[in-house]
Design an enzyme around this catalytic site. Structure first.
Site, short mmCIF file in Angstrom:
data_model
loop_
_atom_site.label_atom_id
_atom_site.label_comp_id
_atom_site.label_asym_id
_atom_site.label_seq_id
_atom_site.Cartn_x
_atom_site.Cartn_y
_atom_site.Cartn_z
N HIS A 165 0.86 -1.10 -0.18
CA HIS A 165 -0.14 -0.06 -0.04
C HIS A 165 0.69 1.17 0.07
O HIS A 165 2.09 1.09 0.04
CB HIS A 165 -0.78 -0.06 0.93
CG HIS A 165 -0.41 -0.22 2.39
ND1 HIS A 165 -0.22 -1.53 3.10
CD2 HIS A 165 0.64 0.48 3.44
CE1 HIS A 165 0.50 -1.52 4.06
NE2 HIS A 165 0.92 -0.24 4.43
N GLN A 233 -4.28 4.25 4.18
CA GLN A 233 -3.14 3.31 3.76
C GLN A 233 -3.93 2.48 2.45
O GLN A 233 -4.61 1.61 2.63
CB GLN A 233 -2.61 2.24 4.48
CG GLN A 233 -1.54 3.02 5.37
CD GLN A 233 -1.18 2.17 6.78
OE1 GLN A 233 -2.02 1.75 7.35
NE2 GLN A 233 0.11 1.84 6.77
N ASP A 265 7.76 -4.94 3.30
CA ASP A 265 6.70 -4.96 4.42
C ASP A 265 5.25 -5.12 3.70
O ASP A 265 5.01 -4.87 2.69
CB ASP A 265 6.66 -3.32 4.89
CG ASP A 265 5.78 -3.50 6.05
OD1 ASP A 265 5.89 -3.75 7.02
OD2 ASP A 265 4.56 -2.91 6.00
N GLU A 307 9.06 -9.68 5.13
CA GLU A 307 8.21 -9.50 6.23
C GLU A 307 6.74 -10.15 6.30
O GLU A 307 5.87 -9.36 5.92
CB GLU A 307 7.92 -7.94 6.47
CG GLU A 307 7.34 -7.44 7.70
CD GLU A 307 5.80 -7.55 7.93
OE1 GLU A 307 5.25 -7.68 8.98
OE2 GLU A 307 5.23 -7.17 7.03
#
Length: 628
Positions: A165, A233, A265, A307
């Site tokens: 995002h 986001q 991420d 992640e």
């Protein structure tokens, strides 16, 4: 006729020939009949990035190609910090590198520092501009200068790249809101609730307390926008090849600034499929493969870290399973190990840990784990009912016990933590708190009981011994090297009052460090000395190369965790006592593995295993190798 091909062109051609088939394979699985068009765009991006690569980074590329196992070496030691909380600015970090050098750090992860949106920004994970730095931290030139300083000291710069995002204020989102169809196609939006409601039937909520649901109405655009995390986001549409090309260009640009490892991420969320949780979909790995192999061409020194805080069954795929073996991320977080350490510590029982770790399939030998005791995030009790049952536990009850224990609510708890994101529907309660406070140091110091302080220090060091010995890159969270406690004033800072994860994100206490350096007998001094010792022993121990797996050995006592590593130089047994009691056990199983005598690398003591029984002291870590 002699070839007129330059050395740079020859290098690019050879790399393209080597890795472009893997790029094509990944893209073809997602973009199908557009693969030739997208591949041509990828080649253009990579040629430009390769031509702009600075000479010192080209040299690093060649060195890494000759040492592809650089991330797996026992000399790798990670440190994770917020730039502002460690030293104020990027320039300030450069002025504070002596401390990291004294710890043996070779991998510095600076938490989100690309420019986020103003106001609430999920700790920096709502990025408004991928090509600039947070103004209060410095500039992109400051980032390049810091990266160069780090390289001179043998440290790699690690940066977060949020791939799922962007902030609602990002240029792409602003253009989408303005009606530019190209940029509207960067996102996933709907005119009414029909499709969002269909998706919501199987989607979990990441932040049920303050961001329920997965879609947000945007009044300016008159559409529902997919927002997995927070309303500000906006999830990206990775089915659009423009998004892939944008991120490839961003990675290459940052790599040429000196970033050596990208923490991807929220990678698990990038592909959406109706009727699923929209996590861990096969296309995630196809896209990561294409991105990873593309970056190998322009910047071979760069590595990817996933992640992916997902179940063990799903996690190995982020390091490369099946057709993607060795082709996706170079590194992934071992979240399960972290969770199990805290579970064993509270229960004084390692049987659940044995079950959970034994479930893991072997990772590709070219990859590595990121192992950690604490990070910037909360602790979610990722313990399945099936694993709990196999260890003779009720999963729901055990997760509730852990939440109570680390919130300081259970009888006999030594911990000082805070409940984060309580979900009444599921009973889920996550925990915030620093390592030292969760391990009992805060409570012990308040009591001024030397025995409790000794136990808390020992717990702290034993937990870190496990992650340093497991195999991978140990990631030391800022302040844990000296046992910094919870930040009592976390809620007084504007914007933090609703997110208690800031309790374990204090500013670096340089006065406390100076005091610990001056008094090695103090609790914080003991932790600092102990951590430096563990790191030094790790660097000298070839058995800890991450190509070797740690295997669980059935423990002779439920209070002990026993791991075995079979390296070409010999076997290694690691024994950890997760209780405050001395544990006596039969020595024969250890002698069978190592012979009649073993050396403990941590203490330097020689152990006689040709005896009936041996005693393991409270919270003692042992790294045994055969005594030659």
């Amino acid at each position: 006729m002699a070839s007129m091909e330059s050395a740079a062109d020859r290098t690019f051609r050879l790399r393209w020939e080597r890795w472009s088939p893997d790029i094509r394979s990944g893209l073809a699985a997602v973009h199908h009949d557009r693969v030739d068009e997208v591949l041509a765009r990828v080649e253009t991006i990579l040629r430009s990035a390769a031509a702009a690569r600075p000479d010192d980074l080209r040299e690093l590329d060649e060195a890494r190609l000759l040492r592809p196992d650089w991330l797996q070496d026992p000399s790798m030691m990670g440190y994770v910090a917020y730039t502002d909380r460690y030293a104020g600015t990027l320039t300030g970090v450069g002025e504070r590198l002596d401390h990291l050098t004294s710890l043996g750090v070779s991998y510095l992860h600076l938490m989100p520092l690309l420019r986020p949106r103003e106001g609430a920004n999920d700790g920096g994970y709502a990025v408004a501009d991928h090509r600039s730095v947070r103004p209060d931290l410095g500039t992109m030139d400051d980032l390049s200068a810091l990266a160069a300083q780090l390289r001179e000291r043998g440290m790699s710069l690690v940066l977060d790249l949020v791939v799922n995002h962007v902030a609602a204020e990002h240029e792409w989102a602003e253009r989408a809101i303005a009606g530019d169809q190209k940029y509207r196609d960067y996102f996933i939006t709907y005119p009414d609730r029909t499709e969002p409601d269909a998706w919501e039937r199987t989607l979990p909520e990441v932040f049920p307390d303050f961001a329920p649901g997965n879609f947000t109405w945007n009044e300016r655009m008159g559409r529902w926008v997919w927002t997995t995390f927070n309303a500000y986001q906006w999830d990206l549409n990775w089915a659009n090849p423009d998004v892939f090309c944008e991120f490839l260009d961003i990675i290459c640009t940052l790599a040429n600034r000196g970033v050596e490892v990208f923490r991807l991420d929220a990678i698990a969320f990038i592909w959406k499929r109706l009727g699923t949780t929209c996590q861990n979909q096969p296309e995630v790995h196809q896209l990561t493969q294409a991105l990873r192999q593309a970056v190998r061409i322009a910047a071979p020194a760069v590595a990817f870290k996933a992640e992916a805080i997902v179940s063990p069954d799903d996690l190995i795929a982020y390091l490369g399973a099946g057709e993607h073996h060795g082709l996706v991320s170079d590194m992934a977080y071992h979240n399960s190990l972290m969770v199990q350490l805290w579970s064993s510590l509270a229960a004084r029982d390692t049987r659940l840990t044995e079950v959970a770790l034994d479930r893991f399939a072997a990772k590709p030998t070219t990859t590595t784990w990121g192992t950690y005791v604490r990070c910037h995030d909360d602790i979610g009790w990722a313990i399945t009912d099936a694993d709990a049952a196999a260890a003779g536990l009720d999963g729901f009850a055990h997760r509730a016990f852990l939440s109570d224990f680390y919130a300081g609510l259970a009888p006999g708890s030594f911990a000082r933590g805070l409940v984060f994101q309580h979900n009444p529907a599921t009973g889920d309660r996550r925990i915030s708190g620093s390592c030292a406070s969760l391990a009992g140091l805060e409570t012990a110091l308040t009591s001024e009981d030397e025995g409790r302080i000794t136990d808390a220090v020992a717990r702290h060091l034993m937990l870190h011994a496990v992650v340093m010995g497991f195999g991978g890159v140990p990631l030391l969270y800022m302040g844990d090297e000296l046992g910094m406690l919870n930040d009592a004033d976390w809620a007084t800072e504007a914007g933090h009052e609703d997110d208690n994860r800031w309790v374990h994100r204090p500013r670096m206490d340089w006065d406390l460090l100076a005091a610990a350096e001056a008094d090695h007998a103090s609790p914080h001094g003991r932790i600092l000395v102990g951590m430096r010792h563990l790191i030094g022993v790790r660097r000298r121990t070839p058995h800890l190369h991450a190509s070797v797996e740690s295997r669980v050995v059935p423990s002779p006592d439920p209070r002990l965790l026993v791991l075995r590593r079979d390296h070409p130089v010999g076997a290694m047994l690691q024994v950890y006592n997760f209780s405050e009691q001395t544990v006596w056990v039969d020595a024969q199983p250890f002698a069978d593995a190592l012979g009649p005598a073993a050396g403990d690398l941590i203490s330097g003591h020689r152990w006689n295993l040709a005896t009936d029984r041996v005693s393991i002291q409270p919270y003692q870590p042992l790294w045994w190798v055969a005594d030659r």
